[in-house]
Design an enzyme around this catalytic site. Structure first.
Site, PDB file in Angstrom:
ATOM      1  N   ALA A 110       0.802  -1.221   0.000  1.00  0.00           N
ATOM      2  CA  ALA A 110       0.000   0.000   0.000  1.00  0.00           C
ATOM      3  C   ALA A 110       0.838   1.275   0.000  1.00  0.00           C
ATOM      4  CB  ALA A 110      -0.931  -0.001   1.208  1.00  0.00           C
ATOM      5  N   ASP A 111       2.152   1.146  -0.154  1.00  0.00           N
ATOM      6  CA  ASP A 111       3.025   2.316  -0.125  1.00  0.00           C
ATOM      7  C   ASP A 111       4.172   2.162  -1.134  1.00  0.00           C
ATOM      8  OD1 ASP A 111       3.980   4.781   0.755  1.00  0.00           O
ATOM      9  OD2 ASP A 111       5.099   3.913   2.425  1.00  0.00           O
TER      10      ASP A 111
END
Length: 137
Positions: A110-111
């Protein structure tokens, strides 16, 4: 019945909660990051995606030990050019990997900013720092 709680009691209680939460979150974060990386190693079916190994024998509640990855961070455009990486291919591989994680696996990094993704000498894409991962139900 009214409790005799002073402002000092409230401050002390909140400090204790904050300290306990930070210690707990730090410990869980390291373990969760390690588990996330290992999960993705299982889900990943793309030969050009690399996830570093977790060294559990050297991982403690305070230290997460993962494999060293020797590559070029995607934010370092000059090094990518100097090393003669095909940046269009890297971009396609990164995009495909991200969409595969989300749409096929339902579990994804997610990053994936350029500091968390590296180009490896064999043109694979390495995903680092699995602390921010999500599952789509």
């Amino acid at each position: 019945m009214k409790a005799d709680i002073t402002e000092e009691d409230t401050i002390q209680a909140s400090e204790t909660l904050r300290t306990n939460f930070q210690q707990h979150a730090s410990f869980l974060g390291q373990l969760e990051e390690a588990r996330n990386a290992e999960k993705m190693k299982i889900y990943n079916k793309l030969s050009y995606v690399y996830i570093p190994d977790v060294y559990w024998d050297f991982t403690t509640t305070r230290v997460l030990t993962m494999e060293y990855v020797d590559g070029v961070p995607l934010y370092d455009q000059n090094r990518l050019i100097d090393a003669d990486f095909d940046r269009k291919q890297l971009a396609q591989r990164l995009a495909t990997a991200i969409f595969s994680q989300i749409l096929e696996n339902g579990f994804f990094h997610a990053d994936p900013h350029p500091g968390n993704v590296m180009a490896l000498p064999d043109s694979r894409v390495a995903f680092l720092d699995w602390s921010e991962s999500c599952r789509i139900i």
